[in-house]
Every structure is written in structure tokens, then in C-alpha cells.
Design a protein around this motif. Structure first.
Motif, mmCIF file in Angstrom:
data_model
loop_
_atom_site.group_PDB
_atom_site.id
_atom_site.type_symbol
_atom_site.label_atom_id
_atom_site.label_comp_id
_atom_site.label_asym_id
_atom_site.label_seq_id
_atom_site.Cartn_x
_atom_site.Cartn_y
_atom_site.Cartn_z
ATOM 1 N N LEU A 107 0.835 -1.192 0.000
ATOM 2 C CA LEU A 107 0.000 0.000 0.000
ATOM 3 C C LEU A 107 0.872 1.245 0.000
ATOM 4 O O LEU A 107 2.015 1.202 0.462
ATOM 5 N N PRO A 108 0.369 2.388 -0.480
ATOM 6 C CA PRO A 108 -0.966 2.584 -1.056
ATOM 7 C C PRO A 108 -1.066 1.996 -2.458
ATOM 8 O O PRO A 108 -0.044 1.765 -3.111
ATOM 9 N N VAL A 253 8.007 -14.229 4.448
ATOM 10 C CA VAL A 253 7.188 -13.462 3.499
ATOM 11 C C VAL A 253 6.096 -12.708 4.243
ATOM 12 O O VAL A 253 5.856 -11.512 3.998
ATOM 13 N N LEU A 254 5.438 -13.384 5.176
ATOM 14 C CA LEU A 254 4.365 -12.743 5.938
ATOM 15 C C LEU A 254 4.892 -11.585 6.772
ATOM 16 O O LEU A 254 4.263 -10.520 6.858
ATOM 17 N N LEU A 255 6.056 -11.775 7.400
ATOM 18 C CA LEU A 255 6.627 -10.698 8.215
ATOM 19 C C LEU A 255 7.000 -9.499 7.352
ATOM 20 O O LEU A 255 6.850 -8.349 7.780
ATOM 21 N N ASP A 256 7.478 -9.757 6.136
ATOM 22 C CA ASP A 256 7.777 -8.648 5.218
ATOM 23 C C ASP A 256 6.502 -7.881 4.870
ATOM 24 O O ASP A 256 6.489 -6.636 4.852
ATOM 25 N N HIS A 257 5.435 -8.614 4.575
ATOM 26 C CA HIS A 257 4.165 -7.954 4.254
ATOM 27 C C HIS A 257 3.641 -7.174 5.459
ATOM 28 O O HIS A 257 3.108 -6.069 5.312
ATOM 29 N N ILE A 275 -10.148 6.400 4.745
ATOM 30 C CA ILE A 275 -9.738 5.621 3.576
ATOM 31 C C ILE A 275 -8.565 4.722 3.944
ATOM 32 O O ILE A 275 -8.496 3.562 3.535
ATOM 33 N N VAL A 276 -7.646 5.244 4.741
ATOM 34 C CA VAL A 276 -6.522 4.430 5.213
ATOM 35 C C VAL A 276 -7.035 3.230 5.999
ATOM 36 O O VAL A 276 -6.527 2.109 5.852
ATOM 37 N N MET A 277 -8.052 3.442 6.834
ATOM 38 C CA MET A 277 -8.615 2.328 7.599
ATOM 39 C C MET A 277 -9.110 1.235 6.666
ATOM 40 O O MET A 277 -8.858 0.044 6.894
ATOM 41 N N ALA A 278 -9.816 1.624 5.604
ATOM 42 C CA ALA A 278 -10.339 0.635 4.667
ATOM 43 C C ALA A 278 -9.205 -0.091 3.945
ATOM 44 O O ALA A 278 -9.233 -1.325 3.797
ATOM 45 N N LEU A 279 -8.210 0.655 3.508
ATOM 46 C CA LEU A 279 -7.088 0.045 2.782
ATOM 47 C C LEU A 279 -6.334 -0.935 3.661
ATOM 48 O O LEU A 279 -6.025 -2.062 3.257
ATOM 49 N N GLN A 280 -6.014 -0.509 4.879
ATOM 50 C CA GLN A 280 -5.214 -1.376 5.733
ATOM 51 C C GLN A 280 -5.998 -2.609 6.167
ATOM 52 O O GLN A 280 -5.401 -3.668 6.388
ATOM 53 N N GLN A 283 -5.690 -5.101 3.443
ATOM 54 C CA GLN A 283 -4.328 -5.621 3.377
ATOM 55 C C GLN A 283 -4.062 -6.631 4.497
ATOM 56 O O GLN A 283 -3.452 -7.673 4.262
ATOM 57 N N PHE A 284 -4.529 -6.326 5.690
ATOM 58 C CA PHE A 284 -4.313 -7.239 6.804
ATOM 59 C C PHE A 284 -5.017 -8.566 6.548
ATOM 60 O O PHE A 284 -4.452 -9.639 6.790
#
Length: 456
Positions: A107-108, A253-257, A275-280, A283-284
Motif C-alpha cells: 500500500l498505497p 514473506v508474511l513478516l515482510d508484508h 480511507i486508510v482504515m479501509a485500505l489497511q 491488506q491485513f
């Protein structure tokens, strides 16, 4: 690249000049040249122009094996076309849901997310949330909200994961008024409430981090958890066995993400916090770092992020109530981002949730305030010698009251407290219930406002 296939779509410049907005469902002279893959399967495609002045849309591939592109709902704007040479477009197609999405983009997003539609929805959502926060700050005693909304959130968020309890069961269990052993679903919902409040307290000493997520998930599970290091995570229909998504695999890989996700939380990227809340949150959930509890952990992080961003003073947004009411839409929107980079639909869903649940909680505050005022007037009229204001305040901190609660508040000794609550029960202000060997008193009208929440 996991299940991602890179395609180059070449568009005739003459066709581009004649049809600057091309609907690929009707454009049959668009060729697909595959790179690094012998055959492209059906899947979602995201077009990215190699020319900075071109704009690309998103759509669904119906068949790529014939080296012809047949797409639906996909438009490309070809600007400044030339007579010689074609326009090349990179297409990244997620083709195999059985393969882990190792290269989950950070992100973003590379596309514009603050679209006209998103900005239009952002305004009422932000206003409703700000009104809720202001109303909570004005409350002389916000303990009722702090005691009850996290329980409602816990019940709804657990129900999303098919861990079903009723609100009344949960309220009784939280206040020791159940009268029977706690069932596993009730225990899980109570752990969710505990995790939310622990995360809220942790924000006072440190910001949101990957460790926050680990701690929250550990509370939810009732045991220490770690970022998963085993493959085989299944996300799909358990009845049919059909996968809809396979998250990244490999602990490194997961820790990098997760590190990239954490940096995004605190970066200065100029995006609105909602919007950040929705994006993150997407991603999580796409990273899916734990063996279990990812959805509930992610939904707690939503509330903690809003608190950390200064949009909420307390975690009193009942966001999971909206999600459980629109559960299919929630999961469809999540998949839409993974399959075709449809960020707009996802963000609009989350903004609508913020707006609806903010207004619901505001209405709850007004209803409780009205009920509290009428109850105080009634107690004052019928029991003028009681400490009316203090008794009323106690009755509206939670719907179930014990004699010990009156004693702990310093209002009376046990015998006097028992007499007071008994008299209030005799006059119909409270309802007396036997729970095992003890007695609890129920503010039935307050409970009625709480057990029929947003999604019922």
C-alpha cells in the motif's frame, strides 16, 4: 509470481484514434501476448498502461487461451495515439486461487483511490463519526457506552465467523448473571471484548504495530499465537471445498508484508484516515498472518486505528454490526480487490459502514439519555430520600446490577443496598431475577435498547 500472469495487450493505433474509449467486449482486434506462461486461464485482469498519459480500467477475462481478449466491463482510454506503432498495456491476471498470493502489492495502491464517488461518500461518513465522537466526549458518564458497545461489537464480529451468541446471553455472562456454565461461543465473544479493551489500553503507551496484532489475536484465541509458518491455509466454502483465495505463505514473506502494512499505517501519504482504515483492513486480511482469528483481529484494529488517528476517543463504533448485516457484500468486496483491484467498491462499503454505525450509536445515545432522564424523574418522585442521581447513574452503567455494585460504588452498606434495589424492583423500575444462589436486578428498558442492535 503465485497465480499472477503478466500479459501485454497491444491496441491498434488506428482503432485507438477512432475509438479513444474502447469497450473491450466489442473490440475483437486486441491481441494478448503472454509472457512467462504457456496458457492463461480465466481470471481477473488489471490493466496498467505503459504510457503515462493513458488511463486503464478494470474488468474480467472470459477467455485468454485463444490469444484473443474478450472482456466485460473494461474500458481503456487511449490518448495521444500515433499513426505508427501500437499502444502496449501490461495486464496482471490473478489466475489460480489455489496458489498463494506471494507478491501481494504494498500500500498505497498504484491506482487512484480517492475517486469522485469515494470523496462523495467520505464526507457524510466523516461527519457522522465526528458527531459521534463529540457526543461521547460531552457525556457526563460514558461508562454505559464503554461497557456495552464493545460487547455488541464482540457479538457481531464473532457472528461473522459463525460463532453465534445472543446479546442478552453475552450481557448476562459479562455481568455474572448467566446462571449456567459459559458456552464456547460466549467465551470466544468475551475474549474478543477483552482483546478490544486491551488493545485500547495499549494505545496509551505505544502505537499500532505488528506486535499489537499478535497481542490482540492472542487475547482472542486465549493462548499465545505467532505469525503462521505452515502452508495450507484454506479460505473458501467448507461445504464445497472451493477456494476463493490463498494468502501468502512462509513466515519471512508474511513478516515482510506485515512490516510494509505497519509502515503504511504511520506513513504520511496524504490519504484521509477513513480511507486508510479501509485500505489497511483489506491488506491485513489479505496477508492473513495467523492460523485463526484474522478477521476478528483485523476488525479490532479498525477501531484502534480510528482511535489512534484521533477520530474516536473511545472504541464505541459498532462497525461489525454493519458487516454482519451485509456479510456477503463484505466478502465479495474483499475478493473484488484481490481479483480485479476494485478498491472503490471496497472503500465505499467501509465508508457506508462508518456512517451507518455512527448514526446508530448517536441514536442510541439519545434514546438512553431520554430513558435515563425519565427514570431519574420517576425515582425522584417515588423515592425522594434515595441518592437519586447516583442511583440512576449506576443503573445506566450496565443493564445488570448486583447488590455488590451498589456497595462498591460507596452508596450504601449491603443491607441498605438490598432494600433499595428491592423497592425499585417492587415498583417496576428494575426486574429481580434469581441466578443460582444470588440475585441480580435488570434495567429491562435499557436492555431492550441494547439487545435489538443494528443488524437485527
Amino acid at each position: 509470481m503465485g497465480g499472477v500472469v503478466r500479459l501485454v495487450l497491444t491496441v491498434s493505433p488506428m482503432h485507438a484514434r477512432r475509438h479513444p474509449w474502447m469497450h473491450l467486449d466489442t473490440c475483437r482486434r486486441v491481441s494478448a501476448r503472454q509472457q512467462g506462461c504457456r496458457r492463461a486461464r480465466w481470471g481477473a485482469v488489471v490493466l496498467r498502461s505503459t504510457r503515462e498519459d493513458d488511463h486503464a480500467g478494470v474488468g474480467l477475462v472470459t477467455n485468454m487461451s485463444t490469444r484473443r481478449t474478450y472482456c466485460s466491463n473494461m474500458y481503456i482510454l487511449c490518448s495521444n495515439s500515433y499513426m505508427f506503432g501500437g499502444h502496449a498495456y501490461d495486464a496482471y491476471m490473478w489466475t489460480n486461487t489455489d496458489r498463494p498470493y506471494q507478491d501481494l502489492p504494498a500500500l498505497p495502491p498504484s491506482i487512484e483511490v480517492e475517486t469522485r464517488e469515494v470523496l462523495k461518500a467520505l464526507t457524510p461518513a466523516a461527519r457522522a463519526l465526528a458527531a459521534l465522537d463529540a457526543a461521547c466526549r460531552r457525556l457526563p458518564d460514558p461508562s454505559m457506552l464503554i461497557n456495552t458497545i464493545p460487547l455488541l461489537e464482540a457479538q457481531a464480529s464473532s457472528e461473522i465467523e459463525n460463532i453465534v451468541t445472543t446479546n442478552d446471553e453475552l450481557f448476562r455472562a459479562a455481568h455474572g448473571a448467566l446462571g449456567e456454565p459459559l458456552t464456547p461461543p460466549i467465551k470466544e465473544a468475551l475474549r474478543y471484548r477483552s482483546a478490544l479493551m486491551a488493545g485500547f489500553e495499549a494505545l496509551k503507551t505505544r502505537p499500532l504495530t505488528t506486535q499489537t496484532a499478535v497481542d490482540i489475536c492472542s487475547h482472542i484465541q486465549g493462548r499465545p499465537v505467532v505469525v503462521r509458518n505452515q502452508p495450507g491455509t484454506f479460505i473458501g466454502n467448507p461445504d464445497t471445498g472451493k477456494r476463493v483465495y490463498t494468502p501468502p505463505e512462509g513466515q519471512d514473506v508474511l513478516l515482510d508484508h506485515l512490516s510494509a502494512w505497519e509502515r503504511f499505517l504511520h506513513a504520511d501519504h496524504g490519504l484521509d484516515p477513513l480511507i486508510v482504515m479501509a485500505l489497511q483492513h483489506y491488506q491485513f486480511e489479505a496477508i492473513h498472518p495467523f492460523s485463526d482469528g484474522n478477521g476478528r483481529t483485523g476488525r479490532i484494529i479498525n477501531l484502534l486505528f480510528l482511535t489512534q488517528s484521533g477520530l474516536l476517543d473511545s472504541p464505541v463504533l459498532y462497525l461489525s454490526g454493519h458487516i454482519v448485516r451485509h456479510k456477503d457484500e463484505y466478502y465479495t468486496a474483499l475478493r473484488g480487490v484481490s481479483e480485479r483491484e476494485d478498491w472503490q467498491t471496497w472503500i465505499l462499503f467501509m465508508l457506508r459502514g462508518v456512517e451507518v454505525t455512527s448514526r446508530w450509536t448517536l441514536n442510541l445515545i439519545e434514546s438512553v439519555a431520554t430513558l435515563r432522564a425519565s427514570t431519574e424523574d420517576r425515582i425522584r418522585a417515588e423515592f425522594p430520600k434515595l441518592p437519586v442521581a447516583d442511583i440512576t447513574r449506576l443503573l445506566f452503567t450496565q443493564p445488570y446490577i448486583r447488590i455488590d455494585d451498589v456497595v462498591a460504588a460507596g452508596l450504601a452498606q449491603r443491607q441498605t443496598a438490598s432494600r433499595w434495589l428491592g423497592e425499585l424492583s417492587d415498583h417496576g423500575i428494575l426486574q429481580k431475577r434469581k441466578v443460582g444462589r444470588s440475585v441480580v436486578f435488570v434495567n429491562v428498558e435499557l436492555l431492550g435498547l441494547l439487545v435489538h442492535p443494528l443488524h437485527r
